[in-house]
Design an enzyme around this catalytic site. Structure first.
Site, PDB file in Angstrom:
ATOM      1  N   SER A  47      22.758 -62.310 -76.240  1.00 31.64           N
ATOM      2  CA  SER A  47      21.436 -62.606 -76.600  1.00 31.64           C
ATOM      3  C   SER A  47      21.224 -63.266 -78.161  1.00 31.64           C
ATOM      4  CB  SER A  47      19.844 -62.424 -76.245  1.00 31.64           C
ATOM      5  OG  SER A  47      20.583 -61.066 -76.722  1.00 31.64           O
ATOM      6  N   HIS A  48      22.079 -62.700 -78.598  1.00 31.90           N
ATOM      7  CA  HIS A  48      22.900 -62.630 -80.545  1.00 31.90           C
ATOM      8  C   HIS A  48      24.054 -62.670 -80.773  1.00 31.90           C
ATOM      9  CE1 HIS A  48      18.189 -61.115 -80.360  1.00 31.90           C
ATOM     10  NE2 HIS A  48      18.403 -61.072 -80.772  1.00 31.90           N
ATOM     11  N   PHE A 180      16.077 -52.522 -80.038  1.00 30.22           N
ATOM     12  CA  PHE A 180      15.179 -53.408 -78.754  1.00 30.22           C
ATOM     13  C   PHE A 180      14.033 -53.495 -79.407  1.00 30.22           C
ATOM     14  CE2 PHE A 180      13.799 -48.589 -77.826  1.00 30.22           C
ATOM     15  CZ  PHE A 180      12.451 -48.689 -78.315  1.00 30.22           C
ATOM     16  N   GLU A 189      16.921 -63.616 -74.184  1.00 29.29           N
ATOM     17  CA  GLU A 189      16.988 -63.838 -72.983  1.00 29.29           C
ATOM     18  C   GLU A 189      16.550 -64.420 -71.626  1.00 29.29           C
ATOM     19  OE1 GLU A 189      19.377 -61.945 -71.302  1.00 29.29           O
ATOM     20  OE2 GLU A 189      20.095 -60.603 -73.054  1.00 29.29           O
ATOM     21  N   HIS A 230       0.734 -50.184 -73.339  1.00 27.23           N
ATOM     22  CA  HIS A 230      -0.302 -50.394 -74.347  1.00 27.23           C
ATOM     23  C   HIS A 230       0.507 -49.624 -75.442  1.00 27.23           C
ATOM     24  CE1 HIS A 230      -0.644 -47.022 -72.020  1.00 27.23           C
ATOM     25  NE2 HIS A 230      -1.006 -46.587 -72.892  1.00 27.23           N
ATOM     26  N   LYS A 231       1.856 -48.846 -75.363  1.00 22.13           N
ATOM     27  CA  LYS A 231       2.571 -48.509 -75.953  1.00 22.13           C
ATOM     28  C   LYS A 231       3.230 -49.062 -76.245  1.00 22.13           C
ATOM     29  CE  LYS A 231       2.589 -44.587 -72.075  1.00 22.13           C
ATOM     30  NZ  LYS A 231       3.015 -43.792 -71.590  1.00 22.13           N
ATOM     31  N   ARG A 305      22.538 -41.341 -69.826  1.00 22.56           N
ATOM     32  CA  ARG A 305      24.604 -41.675 -70.977  1.00 22.56           C
ATOM     33  C   ARG A 305      23.863 -42.432 -72.333  1.00 22.56           C
ATOM     34  NH1 ARG A 305      23.990 -47.587 -73.160  1.00 22.56           N
ATOM     35  NH2 ARG A 305      22.807 -49.651 -71.575  1.00 22.56           N
ATOM     36  N   LEU A 306      24.344 -42.437 -73.047  1.00 16.92           N
ATOM     37  CA  LEU A 306      23.408 -42.092 -74.716  1.00 16.92           C
ATOM     38  C   LEU A 306      23.246 -44.309 -74.910  1.00 16.92           C
ATOM     39  CD1 LEU A 306      25.157 -40.036 -77.171  1.00 16.92           C
ATOM     40  CD2 LEU A 306      23.084 -39.982 -76.047  1.00 16.92           C
ATOM     41  N   ARG A 311      27.659 -51.204 -75.598  1.00 13.66           N
ATOM     42  CA  ARG A 311      28.281 -51.905 -76.203  1.00 13.66           C
ATOM     43  C   ARG A 311      29.203 -50.769 -77.464  1.00 13.66           C
ATOM     44  NH1 ARG A 311      26.100 -52.288 -81.466  1.00 13.66           N
ATOM     45  NH2 ARG A 311      25.319 -50.140 -80.947  1.00 13.66           N
TER      46      ARG A 311
HETATM   47  P1  NDP Z   1      17.910 -54.255 -74.116  1.00 15.14           P
HETATM   48  O1  NDP Z   1      17.018 -53.797 -73.393  1.00 15.14           O
HETATM   49  O2  NDP Z   1      19.602 -54.908 -74.160  1.00 15.14           O
HETATM   50  O3  NDP Z   1      18.918 -52.493 -75.314  1.00 15.14           O
HETATM   51  C1  NDP Z   1      17.532 -51.579 -75.469  1.00 15.14           C
HETATM   52  C2  NDP Z   1      18.818 -50.435 -75.786  1.00 15.14           C
HETATM   53  O4  NDP Z   1      18.296 -49.501 -74.979  1.00 15.14           O
HETATM   54  C3  NDP Z   1      19.853 -50.598 -76.342  1.00 15.14           C
HETATM   55  O5  NDP Z   1      19.860 -49.909 -77.119  1.00 15.14           O
HETATM   56  C4  NDP Z   1      20.608 -50.525 -74.971  1.00 15.14           C
HETATM   57  O6  NDP Z   1      22.326 -49.713 -75.276  1.00 15.14           O
HETATM   58  C5  NDP Z   1      19.786 -49.121 -74.710  1.00 15.14           C
HETATM   59  N1  NDP Z   1      20.198 -49.543 -73.411  1.00 15.14           N
HETATM   60  C6  NDP Z   1      20.006 -50.191 -72.045  1.00 15.14           C
HETATM   61  N2  NDP Z   1      19.768 -49.117 -71.237  1.00 15.14           N
HETATM   62  C7  NDP Z   1      20.133 -48.171 -71.001  1.00 15.14           C
HETATM   63  C8  NDP Z   1      20.390 -46.704 -70.280  1.00 15.14           C
HETATM   64  N3  NDP Z   1      20.401 -47.784 -68.897  1.00 15.14           N
HETATM   65  N4  NDP Z   1      20.338 -45.994 -70.918  1.00 15.14           N
HETATM   66  C9  NDP Z   1      20.717 -46.161 -71.999  1.00 15.14           C
HETATM   67  N5  NDP Z   1      20.056 -46.471 -73.052  1.00 15.14           N
HETATM   68  C10 NDP Z   1      20.354 -48.146 -72.291  1.00 15.14           C
HETATM   69  O7  NDP Z   1      17.875 -54.891 -75.785  1.00 15.14           O
HETATM   70  P2  NDP Z   1      16.162 -55.875 -75.763  1.00 15.14           P
HETATM   71  O8  NDP Z   1      16.889 -56.691 -74.653  1.00 15.14           O
HETATM   72  O9  NDP Z   1      14.828 -55.110 -75.832  1.00 15.14           O
HETATM   73  O10 NDP Z   1      16.651 -56.197 -76.985  1.00 15.14           O
HETATM   74  C11 NDP Z   1      18.103 -56.684 -77.681  1.00 15.14           C
HETATM   75  C12 NDP Z   1      18.425 -57.703 -79.461  1.00 15.14           C
HETATM   76  O11 NDP Z   1      17.550 -58.441 -79.596  1.00 15.14           O
HETATM   77  C13 NDP Z   1      18.011 -55.745 -79.702  1.00 15.14           C
HETATM   78  O12 NDP Z   1      19.887 -55.964 -80.577  1.00 15.14           O
HETATM   79  C14 NDP Z   1      17.246 -57.096 -81.028  1.00 15.14           C
HETATM   80  O13 NDP Z   1      17.520 -56.302 -82.048  1.00 15.14           O
HETATM   81  C15 NDP Z   1      17.519 -57.878 -80.729  1.00 15.14           C
HETATM   82  N6  NDP Z   1      15.597 -58.432 -81.318  1.00 15.14           N
HETATM   83  C16 NDP Z   1      16.008 -59.179 -82.407  1.00 15.14           C
HETATM   84  C17 NDP Z   1      15.230 -60.204 -83.016  1.00 15.14           C
HETATM   85  C18 NDP Z   1      14.750 -60.758 -84.275  1.00 15.14           C
HETATM   86  O14 NDP Z   1      13.645 -60.716 -84.529  1.00 15.14           O
HETATM   87  N7  NDP Z   1      15.522 -60.337 -84.393  1.00 15.14           N
HETATM   88  C19 NDP Z   1      13.414 -59.936 -81.778  1.00 15.14           C
HETATM   89  C20 NDP Z   1      14.077 -59.354 -80.371  1.00 15.14           C
HETATM   90  C21 NDP Z   1      14.590 -58.624 -80.124  1.00 15.14           C
HETATM   91  P3  NDP Z   1      23.382 -50.323 -74.637  1.00 15.14           P
HETATM   92  O15 NDP Z   1      23.604 -51.758 -75.748  1.00 15.14           O
HETATM   93  O16 NDP Z   1      24.206 -50.058 -75.451  1.00 15.14           O
HETATM   94  O17 NDP Z   1      22.826 -51.343 -73.199  1.00 15.14           O
HETATM   95  O1  PYC Z   2      15.331 -62.633 -79.261  1.00 10.03           O
HETATM   96  O2  PYC Z   2      13.494 -62.879 -79.701  1.00 10.03           O
HETATM   97  C1  PYC Z   2      14.762 -62.564 -79.609  1.00 10.03           C
HETATM   98  C2  PYC Z   2      14.575 -63.172 -81.841  1.00 10.03           C
HETATM   99  C3  PYC Z   2      13.197 -63.894 -82.347  1.00 10.03           C
HETATM  100  C4  PYC Z   2      14.057 -63.897 -83.065  1.00 10.03           C
HETATM  101  C5  PYC Z   2      14.488 -63.725 -83.013  1.00 10.03           C
HETATM  102  N1  PYC Z   2      15.655 -62.661 -81.982  1.00 10.03           N
END
Ligand code: NDP
Ligand code: PYC
Length: 339
Positions: A47-48, A180, A189, A230-231, A305-306, A311
């Protein structure tokens, strides 16, 4: 039979950087963008990854980002607040410009903040928390986005997908990193589900009438939902306050007013906080890095897992075997280079 092409990380970087240079970006912007996009692809964060190139180029074409911007460190001698004016360029080169001073101030003062103003931001935050963690510092990074998420209990877009990331340095191991969106999923996504013609999981979004939907088109026309009710809504609001209002930059609804669309990358600010664990733990029993390892071992000991482990595993694979791109992705890179 597969139409996959395998590229080394360096070869993909070269292609992505060439696309940006060809589109008129200067070396500072093109290099930083290529680094973060290729890192996304390398770490299996689709997604990025390269999917973001088109949006970045569209934003340049629309005149909302300056392709020749050079980030400027605003002089604030010895302050714990380090400010970089991105000059309406992308956030990534501004971060690279501010990092050395941020790290030096956090080490000398215990904590410091890097404020980036007037930047276009489309990327994941983990490259930044990882870069701070490589300096031996803990990091918190956040930024608004544009109004696409309804607050918990609301029914219209107001908050951004507002990403929030944390990093903790580990000796002999990659850092502990989470990153996240504060929405249930990143907007990228939803777009990827739309392109693939796949329904969304339940609970991700509401339609324009405020009703739950699994249709990506209806979700894009309606609103996404915050994670954890709400969190998540409160954490997202905190991001608007700290990384929008407090740093004198735009909030997500203001970004949408300014851009008038969610098809371009958002223009706003970013906040990066760096902490020296040694400075905070000074005079207290135990070494903070050793104590953190005890905690990580206990998490792993339960079979959990951490975050970022997936990744880091993807990264190791990409570095040894290369990055697999589909024929369609390669064709898209070729097309973008010709534009
Ligand atoms: P995900 O839900 O894919 O992942 C969130 C985090 O949780 C990651 O660090 C991931 O690690 C970890 N994780 C996932 N599953 C588990 C598990 N079972 N146990 C432990 N840790 C876990 O992220 P999002 O879809 O919410 O976001 C994706 C990306 O989008 C982010 O990098 C974020 O910065 C970016 N983003 C950017 C925006 C912008 O405005 N620039 C806006 C919104 C999002 P792992 O990767 O190893 O799975
Ligand atoms: O994936 O939500 C997103 C996003 C917004 C701006 C950059 N990434």
């Amino acid at each position: 039979m597969t139409d996959e092409t395998i590229l080394t990380v360096a070869a993909l970087h070269e292609r992505v950087e060439a696309i940006f240079l060809n589109a008129g970006l200067n070396g500072v912007q093109a290099g930083a963008l290529a680094r973060v996009i290729v890192a996304g692809e390398r770490d299996a964060c689709k997604s990025h990854g390269i999917y973001r190139i088109e949006g970045a180029l569209r934003t340049v074409k629309a005149g909302k980002v300056k392709p020749d911007a050079v980030p400027v460190l605003v002089p604030q001698e010895a302050s714990a607040i380090v400010r970089v004016d991105a000059g309406r360029g992308f956030a990534n080169p501004a971060f690279e410009a501010g990092l050395p001073v941020l790290a030096e101030r956090a080490r000398s003062q215990g904590l410091a903040a890097l404020v980036i103003n007037d930047c276009t931001h489309f990327s994941a935050l983990w490259p930044e928390v990882e870069a701070v963690a490589r300096e031996g510092l803990a990091a918190l990074v956040m930024c608004p986005s544009y109004a696409t998420v309804a607050p918990a209990g609301g029914n219209k877009p107001l908050l951004g997908t507002n990403p929030f990331a944390f990093g903790w340095p580990r000796i002999g191991n990659p850092p502990y990193v989470f990153d996240f969106a504060t929405s249930v999923a990143a907007r990228g996504e939803i777009e990827l589900h739309r392109r693939a013609g796949k329904p969304l999981p339940e609970g991700w979004a509401i339609d324009a009438a405020g009703q739950p939907t699994t249709d990506p088109e209806a979700a894009l026309a309606g609103a996404m939902l915050p994670f954890g009710g709400h969190k998540g809504s409160a954490i997202s609001t905190m991001v608007e306050l700290l990384a929008g209002i407090m740093i004198g930059d735009l909030t997500s609804p203001e970004v949408l007013d300014f851009l008038g669309t969610t098809t371009l990358a958002p223009v706003h600010g970013e906040l990066i906080l760096a902490f020296s664990p040694e400075a905070f733990a000074a005079g207290r029993p135990g070494n903070p890095f050793d104590r953190a390892e005890v905690l990580f071992d206990a998490i792993l000991g339960q079979g959990a897992r951490l975050p970022s482990q997936r990744r880091f595993a993807a990264r190791a694979k990409s570095e040894s075997e290369g990055i697999a791109l589909t024929g369609a992705e390669i064709a898209q890179l070729d097309r973008l280079l010709e534009k």
